[in-house]
Design a protein around this motif. Sequence first.
Motif, PDB file in Angstrom:
ATOM      1  N   SER A  39     -13.903 -43.686 -32.104  1.00 56.41           N
ATOM      2  CA  SER A  39     -15.071 -43.949 -32.949  1.00 56.41           C
ATOM      3  C   SER A  39     -16.271 -44.233 -32.058  1.00 56.41           C
ATOM      4  O   SER A  39     -16.275 -45.182 -31.285  1.00 56.41           O
ATOM      5  CB  SER A  39     -14.807 -45.136 -33.879  1.00 56.41           C
ATOM      6  OG  SER A  39     -15.915 -45.342 -34.718  1.00 56.41           O
ATOM      7  N   SER A  74     -15.154 -40.174 -35.060  1.00 56.78           N
ATOM      8  CA  SER A  74     -15.966 -40.705 -36.151  1.00 56.78           C
ATOM      9  C   SER A  74     -17.075 -41.545 -35.538  1.00 56.78           C
ATOM     10  O   SER A  74     -17.176 -41.673 -34.323  1.00 56.78           O
ATOM     11  CB  SER A  74     -15.106 -41.566 -37.082  1.00 56.78           C
ATOM     12  OG  SER A  74     -14.640 -42.700 -36.378  1.00 56.78           O
ATOM     13  N   GLN A  81     -12.804 -47.392 -39.019  1.00 61.52           N
ATOM     14  CA  GLN A  81     -12.532 -45.969 -38.836  1.00 61.52           C
ATOM     15  C   GLN A  81     -11.052 -45.726 -38.523  1.00 61.52           C
ATOM     16  O   GLN A  81     -10.459 -44.779 -39.036  1.00 61.52           O
ATOM     17  CB  GLN A  81     -13.415 -45.385 -37.730  1.00 61.52           C
ATOM     18  CG  GLN A  81     -14.903 -45.455 -38.037  1.00 61.52           C
ATOM     19  CD  GLN A  81     -15.260 -44.780 -39.350  1.00 61.52           C
ATOM     20  OE1 GLN A  81     -14.829 -43.672 -39.635  1.00 61.52           O
ATOM     21  NE2 GLN A  81     -16.042 -45.465 -40.167  1.00 61.52           N
TER      22      GLN A  81
END
Length: 132
Positions: A39, A74, A81
Amino acid sequence: MYHVVIGVDDNEQRAVACARAAADLPGDVSDKRVTIIHSFTDNPTGASATQIGSVREAMELLEERGVDVKVTESSGDPADQILDVAESEGADLVVVAGRKRSPTGKALFGSVTQSVILNADRPVMVAGDTDD
């Protein structure tokens, strides 16, 4: 077959510890599938997750061991996430890395690992521990 989601940050040692823990789970390698998630909290260069050294190291270890692996990325809160990917992928286990922190450090800066453990609706394994 069981599916493992590994949350990977930028630290290669922690990423490899998580990958090793997933690869070393009991059972035949053909019974394991791993999704690595990275992430981005800041990505000014527009890099993809596979360009991050820690993601590559974890992916290479898993591939060398014959584990079916895919990478996803992400942006946003890493703990959220990781949990979102675990839910959407129907993961059986989440693997995150631990690190040494003082109680004050955890209170001031939070902890992705702690947040994942407290908010997960499935088993969480904490792998390794480094001094970073």
